[in-house]
Design an enzyme around this catalytic site. Sequence first.
Site, PDB file in Angstrom:
ATOM      1  CD  GLU A   1      -2.743  -1.453   2.373  1.00 14.11           C
ATOM      2  OE1 GLU A   1      -2.785  -0.583   3.242  1.00 14.11           O
ATOM      3  OE2 GLU A   1      -3.332  -2.542   2.482  1.00 14.11           O
TER       4      GLU A   1
ATOM      5  CG  ASN B   1      -0.567  -6.971  -1.198  1.00 10.49           C
ATOM      6  OD1 ASN B   1      -1.226  -7.565  -2.056  1.00 10.49           O
ATOM      7  ND2 ASN B   1      -0.955  -6.875   0.062  1.00 10.49           N
TER       8      ASN B   1
ATOM      9  CG  HIS C   1      -9.697  -5.949   1.478  1.00 10.72           C
ATOM     10  ND1 HIS C   1      -9.863  -7.031   2.314  1.00 10.72           N
ATOM     11  CD2 HIS C   1      -8.364  -5.676   1.482  1.00 10.72           C
ATOM     12  CE1 HIS C   1      -8.690  -7.393   2.806  1.00 10.72           C
ATOM     13  NE2 HIS C   1      -7.757  -6.595   2.321  1.00 10.72           N
TER      14      HIS C   1
ATOM     15  CD  GLU D   1      -4.327  -7.866   2.048  1.00 11.11           C
ATOM     16  OE1 GLU D   1      -5.193  -7.153   2.599  1.00 11.11           O
ATOM     17  OE2 GLU D   1      -3.116  -7.594   2.062  1.00 11.11           O
TER      18      GLU D   1
ATOM     19  CG  ASP E   1     -12.399  -9.115   2.905  1.00  9.41           C
ATOM     20  OD1 ASP E   1     -12.458  -8.128   2.141  1.00  9.41           O
ATOM     21  OD2 ASP E   1     -11.770  -9.106   3.972  1.00  9.41           O
TER      22      ASP E   1
HETATM   23  O1  9MR Z   1      -6.713  -7.809   9.061  1.00  5.08           O
HETATM   24  C1  9MR Z   1      -5.630  -7.088   9.599  1.00  5.08           C
HETATM   25  C2  9MR Z   1      -6.001  -6.514  10.951  1.00  5.08           C
HETATM   26  O2  9MR Z   1      -6.208  -7.567  11.878  1.00  5.08           O
HETATM   27  C3  9MR Z   1      -4.914  -5.586  11.455  1.00  5.08           C
HETATM   28  O3  9MR Z   1      -5.344  -4.948  12.631  1.00  5.08           O
HETATM   29  C4  9MR Z   1      -4.577  -4.556  10.398  1.00  5.08           C
HETATM   30  C5  9MR Z   1      -3.403  -3.686  10.822  1.00  5.08           C
HETATM   31  O4  9MR Z   1      -2.227  -4.428  10.923  1.00  5.08           O
HETATM   32  O5  9MR Z   1      -4.242  -5.172   9.182  1.00  5.08           O
HETATM   33  C6  9MR Z   1      -5.270  -5.962   8.650  1.00  5.08           C
HETATM   34  O6  9MR Z   1      -4.832  -6.531   7.434  1.00  5.08           O
HETATM   35  C7  9MR Z   1      -4.605  -5.607   6.371  1.00  5.08           C
HETATM   36  C8  9MR Z   1      -3.459  -6.130   5.528  1.00  5.08           C
HETATM   37  O7  9MR Z   1      -2.331  -6.356   6.330  1.00  5.08           O
HETATM   38  C9  9MR Z   1      -3.112  -5.166   4.408  1.00  5.08           C
HETATM   39  N1  9MR Z   1      -4.272  -4.866   3.594  1.00  5.08           N
HETATM   40  C10 9MR Z   1      -5.465  -4.472   4.324  1.00  5.08           C
HETATM   41  C11 9MR Z   1      -5.802  -5.481   5.417  1.00  5.08           C
HETATM   42  C12 9MR Z   1      -7.079  -5.090   6.127  1.00  5.08           C
HETATM   43  O8  9MR Z   1      -6.920  -3.879   6.785  1.00  5.08           O
END
Ligand code: 9MR
Length: 686
Positions: A362, A405, A441, A471, A473
């Site tokens: 990101e 990513n 997402h 990722e 959903d």
């Molecule tokens: O699902 C993840 C959540 O439990 C964490 O709190 C958050 C921060 O570390 O990250 C979420 O996962 C993210 C992923 O690492 C990167 N893309 C977006 C995902 C959803 O926020």
Amino acid sequence: MPAIPSLSLRRFCLTLFLASALSAAPPLRSGWVYVPGAQEMIGAGKWGCVSGLTASANSLTIQAGSGYNTITNTTGPLLQVTGDFSVLTTVSTSSSNSGSGVFLTLVGALNTGANWWEGLKRLDVGLAGNAIGVSYWTGGSGNGTGVTMPLPDGVSGTVDLEVARISNQIVVFAGGMQVGAFADPGLFAAGRVYFGFNVAPGNTLTVTSLAAAMPQGESNALSAPYLQTAARSGTGLRDAAAARGLLIGAAVDPSHFSDPGYAQALGREFNLVVAENAMKFAATEPAPHQFNFCAADQIVQYAQANGMQVRGHTLVWQQALPGWLTTGSYTPAQAADILKEHIEVVLGHYKGQLIDWDVVNEAIAYGAPYGAQPSYWLNQLGSGYVDLAFQWAHAADPNAKLFYNDTGGEGLGAKSEAVYNLVSGMVRRGVPVNGVGLQMHITASSPPAMADISTNIARYAALGLEVHITEMDVRVPVDSGGAATGANLSAQAAAYQNVLAACQANSNCTALLTWGVTDSYSWIPGNYPGFGAALLFDTKYNAKTAANSIKSQLGGQGNPPVIFTNGIVIHGGRSTVVSPGSLVDIYGSNLVGAQVTVNGKAAPAYYQSADLVVFQMPFETGTGSVLVQVKSAAGASLSNAITVEAAAPSILTYGDNWGVVQNQDFSVNSATNCAAAGSYLTAYLI
Ligand code: 9MR
């Protein structure tokens, strides 16, 4: 008088013994042996994933503040018991113990409800005042049953405790002597024992040994949640995906391995895992230069035990950074050193074990105009940090596949363009990038168009890059109980199937991962209030419609037909507006040999190709919502709901053309594309 020197000599000897054998377990009783592997259960990271305590190589220290500090280790060693067993521990407390206590906690069944005691089967045995305090809970109430047993004469300070299940009794020993027994209310009937400790307010417990034993000949075993192997059905998603040469994965949090349904569903259905959080910076480097791979290693061990591959996520991101870094006052040069060391150590730890890494996550902003994402790394290192991170990663492990990513750029549009520009720029500059992760997402109501996703994947193929859907959903509105409507779950299933179809349409797309296993633990409800139910398996691990659509997309002879999202339109037009009798286009994939049905009844088809079917909406179809489905030998598409409208006279438009009149060769008739004399023309009207 002669008794006094003898007593002081004994004390002197005892002190020496304790100092030299700090982490040795209390002696075994006659006829008992250690459960294999359970002679020493403190060291080697067995408690490193548990919060609320300090774990060193040979001791655990647990303090309580103003409330009880109760710890259950659901991620470390776990005893599988069928017959008699015992747990031996050496404990001491810094407090006076009066009116308080420090306890060994053995949990036979974890909490299953909203209240802490629901379903919980737990036994506490420890030092309480000048006695042995015992309490147990059987799952129906928060009020435990208490039993007090005497501390034998001469036993104080550092105490050897042994808690045994012998036939139908719980038997307690202190200092090698039996101090009491009571009828076992079935505390360990589920066949498991989790280890834990409970410390009363203001107390400190030090544990210097923990072991498990059994009568010789018993077959109890030590296991750990992360070493469970799932029963393979042979019909899981992973089986269908493997037959297609595709990886199907899920994001994992190892704390859920203690939920038996989770460990089973994960290993049965998926052949790839990614750490949802355990490999992020804050988790792997919680203090400067101090690395912790406890949770991440458990994921890798689970994957290896279950024949699954692992993706690495993520080395460089603006989120999930530790406070010591973001609030530390490092110079840009120091920050660069920190990041380089982090990448080297983490990549080095997993060298040869993972299929790829999300090196940078990101780096493009979440909103228009999609410039550089504000971040600690951007501030400190400038926009060159992305290239640097890939170069450092490549130097640390030249064989690792390195991915960029990002989120929101899965189809076509401004974000997708920004990601493509970043990545294609890296390729041009010779930066070692091997692939792109499309996070996905998305919402069921407005997913990116499948054709756009496919086009996007294809342009990365043209750059020589692999693509993973990393990722996925698909969130839908849910009620206060987390339930979604059937219609929304069908729309969700279509979105999943379309994304998979777009991936399958491009040979450089090699994996699809969902961001979690079950709706129970998804990040969606916490981040999008009113939405949820976004994954393939429900809270009871049942396959949802979406899982079935993924499976049917993967399975069968050839691929079953897919109708693209918003892919049913009036013939020659771009929107639905169909009426009884009108010609209707269906855009999709795998449509060869397709039979169209409307509300289950066959409809006449006029034209068919792999990605287009033209059929006539039967005259007898009424107005209102109808279900359109396409079937072929390879299976059926999902049913798509469209609205049939009453016919109203109008001329169809197509793009910039007012009115669609086709020449006999199906090209649009215009001033420069006239019809040949004697040919026929088709005018599309409603
Ligand atoms: O699902 C993840 C959540 O439990 C964490 O709190 C958050 C921060 O570390 O990250 C979420 O996962 C993210 C992923 O690492 C990167 N893309 C977006 C995902 C959803 O926020």
